[in-house]
Motif scaffolding. Sequence first.
Motif, mmCIF file in Angstrom:
data_model
loop_
_atom_site.group_PDB
_atom_site.id
_atom_site.type_symbol
_atom_site.label_atom_id
_atom_site.label_comp_id
_atom_site.label_asym_id
_atom_site.label_seq_id
_atom_site.Cartn_x
_atom_site.Cartn_y
_atom_site.Cartn_z
ATOM 1 N N ALA A 260 0.711 14.289 57.806
ATOM 2 C CA ALA A 260 0.926 13.570 59.068
ATOM 3 C C ALA A 260 0.615 12.081 58.914
ATOM 4 O O ALA A 260 -0.404 11.714 58.299
ATOM 5 N N SER A 263 -2.934 10.669 60.062
ATOM 6 C CA SER A 263 -4.124 11.403 59.609
ATOM 7 C C SER A 263 -5.180 10.509 58.947
ATOM 8 O O SER A 263 -6.181 11.010 58.451
ATOM 9 N N ASP A 270 -11.584 17.901 61.671
ATOM 10 C CA ASP A 270 -10.280 17.883 62.346
ATOM 11 C C ASP A 270 -9.271 18.706 61.545
ATOM 12 O O ASP A 270 -8.498 19.489 62.090
ATOM 13 N N TYR A 280 -1.082 23.644 61.312
ATOM 14 C CA TYR A 280 -0.548 23.424 59.963
ATOM 15 C C TYR A 280 -0.651 24.728 59.166
ATOM 16 O O TYR A 280 -1.641 25.443 59.276
#
Lengths: 434, 325
Positions: A260, A263, A270, A280
């Motif tokens: 991502a 990120s 996270d 994911y």
Amino acid sequence: MRHKRTIAAVAAAVAGAMALAGCTGQSAAGGDTDDSTLTIWHYENDDSAMGKAWAKAIEIFEEENPDVTVDVEKQTFEQIQKNAKIVLTGDDVPDVMEFNKGNATAGQLAAQGLLTPLTDAAAERGWDEKLSGSLATTATYDEQGLMGSGEWYGVPNYGEFVGVYYNKEMLADLGLEVPTTLDEFEDVLAAFKDEGVTPLAEAGAEYPLGQLWYELVLAYGDRALVDDYQLFANDVDFHNDAMTQATEKLDEWIEKGYIASDSAALTAEDMGVSFIDGTYPIMVSGSWWFGRLATEMQADWGQFNFPGNTLHTGSSGNLWVVPANADSPSLAEEFIDITLRPEVQDVLATEGGLPVAGDPSVIEDERTRELTENFQAILDEDGLAYYPDWPVAGYYDVIVSELQSLVNRSKTPSEVLDGLQGSYDEGKADLLDG
Amino acid sequence: MADTALTERRSRADTRPRAPRGTRRRRAPWVGYLPYLLPGAVAFVVVIGYPLVTNVYFSLFKWRGGMAPLRWNGLGNYVDLLGDDKFWTSFGNSLAMIVAMVLVPTLLGLVLAAVLFDYLGRRFGERVSSVLRATYYLPQILPVAVAGVLWNWILNSQTGALNVILRGIGVETPPNWLGDPSTALPSVMLVLIWVQMGYPVVIFMAALQRVDPELYEAAELDGAGWWDRFRAITVPQIRPETFVVTLTCTVAALKVFGPIYVLTRGGPESSTLVPSYYSYLNFFDKSQVGYGSAIATVLTLVIVVVALVILGLQNRAERREREGV
């Protein structure tokens, strides 16, 4: 008279400090000034594999030493990590303590004369035979605090490694198989992306992205590169083939959306939470996530080693070390020895703690056995290649910062390698400079 | 005449019995106060003086800490600092911290305090203004670690409340608040303004309590509006408190550590690095104690100079006020 006494006291203190600083090569045994108490510091949760194993070791020690009081003090990892350099210079120190391994951590303490060398004990008690190859590397440090040679300063009891966790249900939905090569792994990532799913859970603000980068370096590199990078066997040109290909591959994955684009500031927590909740399908991270996933993840999941690699990010677990100012070093050695016994190692095995001298066949849980066998496969190939931030002190922040630049598209792979090279060379020069 | 008087005085003095030298010398008046000063002096030496001197001493060495040997480096660490980009970046960010912790909160705090005291307090009663004042102060009593976690929940790029809302209203790629170097520093500044705001509000409201209400009443009778009263009465009357707030907040901004530690750890890409955190990194993570000490020494020096400048300005302003300039 009083003046003379003061001078004598100061002289004794200086001599003592000098003796401690220069007492390399001596066994700790026989140096006890207190044989009635064994003080242990560790930072494992009671319900973790390590916590249960240490409890078992303490139980055995108490049975075999009824006259000795065992004083266990729970600390946090951060407390010990940040304060050890200051605390261990005093007299009120534990006899045996769990501590992080590597040049930047245990190596620093060893170089600062704060740890007792355990070389003779390792030979007498056979630790050097139980722990060999890449496991023993993290136990030995030279005078500059570099791992891989010199005296034994710590003893690991368990291992850890970075592998790939995957959401079985999400792979099955797309009819995907577990990949066995890097190309197949990329095909899986592409298949998810084609379906509009970002495949890799990642975190740029902490260790995960650096570990993925290092897995890719290991995919293209070999043991000689690891020895050059981690053990300073030779100078490392960061624009070598392996590091260039790895950094460009990571850049390509970011560009293709396998990671991502937002990120950079995400934390490992996270990352883990988003993998657990099924956002994911794939997470490349360490064995320390195993217990958490087993408890919290609803979807079916599995774990495999990074596809195609013979070398893997990972090492022995944390070390048991004996502070230089410990009162009861020989009791400490006895305790360390107990932690390597089959009874304790089997506790680690059955709880998913990756024993270094255990037997996977005692494990009943299928997932735990799979993880332990995957670790054993790495050990059989002597494939532990340590962690990317280990070579020089403070390198963790450098790797995090440089790879954040890659995620944010503010630096090219070549510029990232320049940044990594500069800090590495600087840190290495500082270390070798003493 | 004058000569005679002098001679008389001298001769009288000469007739007094003379004490042997050194035994009955008259004590200076401050000597009597020494016992009262002693505890403070001891505390100063132990808490401030010794650590400061030790820090400066270590900054002249290369040292890994612990029992490792100290190696003389002279001013080498300071010379290295001059060529260290991160060090300059960290001090550049200190200016941003001053904007976020001093400039904006003081200006906004001044206006808010005046509005609460002079307008809301009068219109809706003392209780309403007290509740609002306490609300503004709330972030100040919140532990910084808790505030950091809270703001991470809000600013997280993927799961943060702010981006969830933004996505909800149709923003497809909302900003990566703490992850993008271009937004991380402003985001941290925003959090600091939120943390800091209540402090000047409370101080200024307390200051306004001591302003003579007749001044406002007279101004109102003369037809002065709220803004005129604020400019002509409120601001000049609470000038001493403004200096105190400016001084304490500037010092806090220069040495800010906690919010950076919990929010960004100096990242991404060093965009939120500040001197205290950079010193900490060198001290603990890199085991470069001498270098970390040099950063801390420079930071201390900067804080002392800035504090002296602000105190000097305050003294000058007070002097001019006394002189009616």
